[in-house]
Scaffold this active site. Structure first.
Site, PDB file in Angstrom:
ATOM      1  CG  HIS A   1     -15.522  -8.939   5.499  1.00 42.22           C
ATOM      2  ND1 HIS A   1     -14.798  -8.033   6.236  1.00 42.22           N
ATOM      3  CD2 HIS A   1     -16.808  -8.489   5.513  1.00 42.22           C
ATOM      4  CE1 HIS A   1     -15.608  -7.079   6.675  1.00 42.22           C
ATOM      5  NE2 HIS A   1     -16.823  -7.330   6.250  1.00 42.22           N
TER       6      HIS A   1
ATOM      7  CD  GLU B   1     -16.010  -5.865  -4.738  1.00 50.31           C
ATOM      8  OE1 GLU B   1     -16.291  -6.903  -5.355  1.00 50.31           O
ATOM      9  OE2 GLU B   1     -16.009  -5.804  -3.509  1.00 50.31           O
TER      10      GLU B   1
ATOM     11  CG  ASN C   1     -14.819  -7.578   1.123  1.00 49.37           C
ATOM     12  OD1 ASN C   1     -15.863  -7.378   1.718  1.00 49.37           O
ATOM     13  ND2 ASN C   1     -14.729  -7.544  -0.194  1.00 49.37           N
TER      14      ASN C   1
ATOM     15  CE  LYS D   1     -18.999   0.228   1.864  1.00 49.63           C
ATOM     16  NZ  LYS D   1     -19.894  -0.813   2.401  1.00 49.63           N
TER      17      LYS D   1
END
Length: 382
Positions: free
Chosen positions: A264, A252, A261, A242
């Site tokens: 997600h 982002e 994601n 991460k």
């Protein structure tokens, strides 16, 4: 993999973000060192600690750990206060934040006040949002106490709260000054909460590291038994992966961070429609990853064996791979929720889809018919 040897009592993962860089310290029984770590990170000496204040944000599930953290600061002369709210996703809302702001005002907090989140993802997100918004931003420390938070929400600086119509819709980027992960806090996790965190660990293997995915496959028994050396390895590698993504796409802007994601878009919709708290986040992510991989098959981007590898690993970790009552959720409601997803642009759905284990891509303008077909095959009602 570079997470370190099994004998290491503690290890660091460094997140490189220029003047916002910070360390993630992972170890067993390191909570007593929290005040020392924070003072080092903030470059404080003993003469200034008596003038500093710290607000410890926590929930009713982990008050014991929060009290230990408070004791560490009290012993060193800090002025401390604990802000505790009811445990659960339903507390991650604006009224909770207002109560915390009021507590900070009553505490005569200033820009040198430190906010420390002690708890799971809800506490970390809420505490970070409190720190990001009070006095236009004050120092923040993450002390996650759930597996899901240690490998996901505690790392990367994304903080926020839920809107009644969408999860995490109100938020900010506010990097912590440091993250302290004491693996002893994971020993008291209920089994369901622990397994919820394992879903995010599996996610990292799918999106970035085939070798790590294989490591997880080979160590299912140890993961199920919470073997300390395997768990520390899984946490450290997840944090490394991460951190690498955050370093390259902190806000982002390039699209790279969106790969975190994976699963997600489905998961957030399922989680919200089931009612926050009914389906744990990691459980929703586990289901969402399988749906996303099946969608990728329909889009011609992956093959069924790649999906089945995920299903086998997730199920071996006792995680769900489909909704328990899919007929109670309408496809139209899922699609409406998906259109609120932060990856959606101009009403067009975008998904993170796998091509193989270890590699995923952000796909623009996915054919909605494929999404509907995926949901229909999952048993959702029209």
């Amino acid at each position: 993999m570079s997470a370190g040897s099994e004998q290491n009592e503690s290890q660091n993962v460094h997140v490189r973000l220029g003047d916002r860089s910070y360390d993630i310290v992972i170890g067993k029984g390191i909570l007593p060192q929290v005040e020392e770590l924070v003072s080092t990170w903030l470059r404080l000496d003993s003469s200034t600690k008596g003038t500093r204040t710290v607000l410890i944000v926590t929930d009713s599930n982990v008050a014991e750990w929060a009290n230990r953290v408070q004791g560490s600061f009290d012993a060193s002369g800090w002025k401390t206060r604990v802000f505790e709210f009811a445990a659960g996703e339903s507390s991650k809302k604006i009224s909770t934040i207002i109560e915390a702001w009021d507590a900070l005002v009553d505490f005569q907090a200033d820009r040198r006040t430190v906010v420390i989140s002690v708890g799971g993802g809800v506490v970390g997100d809420a505490g970070g949002f409190i720190a990001a918004t009070y006095a236009r931003g004050i120092p923040f420390i993450q002390i996650p106490t759930t597996l899901l938070a240690t490998v996901d929400s505690a790392v990367g600086g994304k903080v926020g709260i839920n809107h009644p119509k969408a999860k995490n819709l109100i938020g900010a980027f506010h990097q912590p000054c440091g993250v302290v992960i004491d693996t002893e806090t994971l020993n008291t996790l209920p089994d369901r909460e622990y397994r919820s965190g394992l879903a995010e660990v599996v996610k990292y293997g799918v999106i970035l590291d085939e070798d790590f995915f294989s490591y997880l496959e080979q160590n299912v028994h140890s993961l199920n038994e919470r073997a300390p050396h395997v768990l520390r390895m899984a946490i450290a590698r997840s944090c490394e992966l991460k951190a690498k993504v955050v370093e390259e796409d902190e806000f982002e802007t390039t699209g790279l961070r969106a790969i975190l994601n994976y699963g997600h878009t489905f998961a957030h919709a399922f989680e919200a429609l089931a009612g926050y708290g009914e389906l744990l986040h990691g459980e929703a992510v586990s289901i969402g990853m399988v749906y996303a991989s099946r969608l990728a098959e329909k889009c011609g981007r992956t093959e069924q064996p790649e999906t089945e590898k995920q299903v086998r690993l997730l199920e071996s970790l006792d995680l769900p791979t489909n909704l328990s009552s899919p007929e109670s959720i309408k496809m139209s409601d899922v699609l409406d929720r998906m259109r609120l997803d932060k990856k959606t642009v101009g009403g067009r759905l975008r998904f993170i889809l796998p091509t193989r284990i270890g590699h995923v891509e952000l796909i623009d303008d996915v054919d909605e018919a494929h999404v509907i077909e995926t949901l229909r095959e999952g048993g959702l009602s029209e």
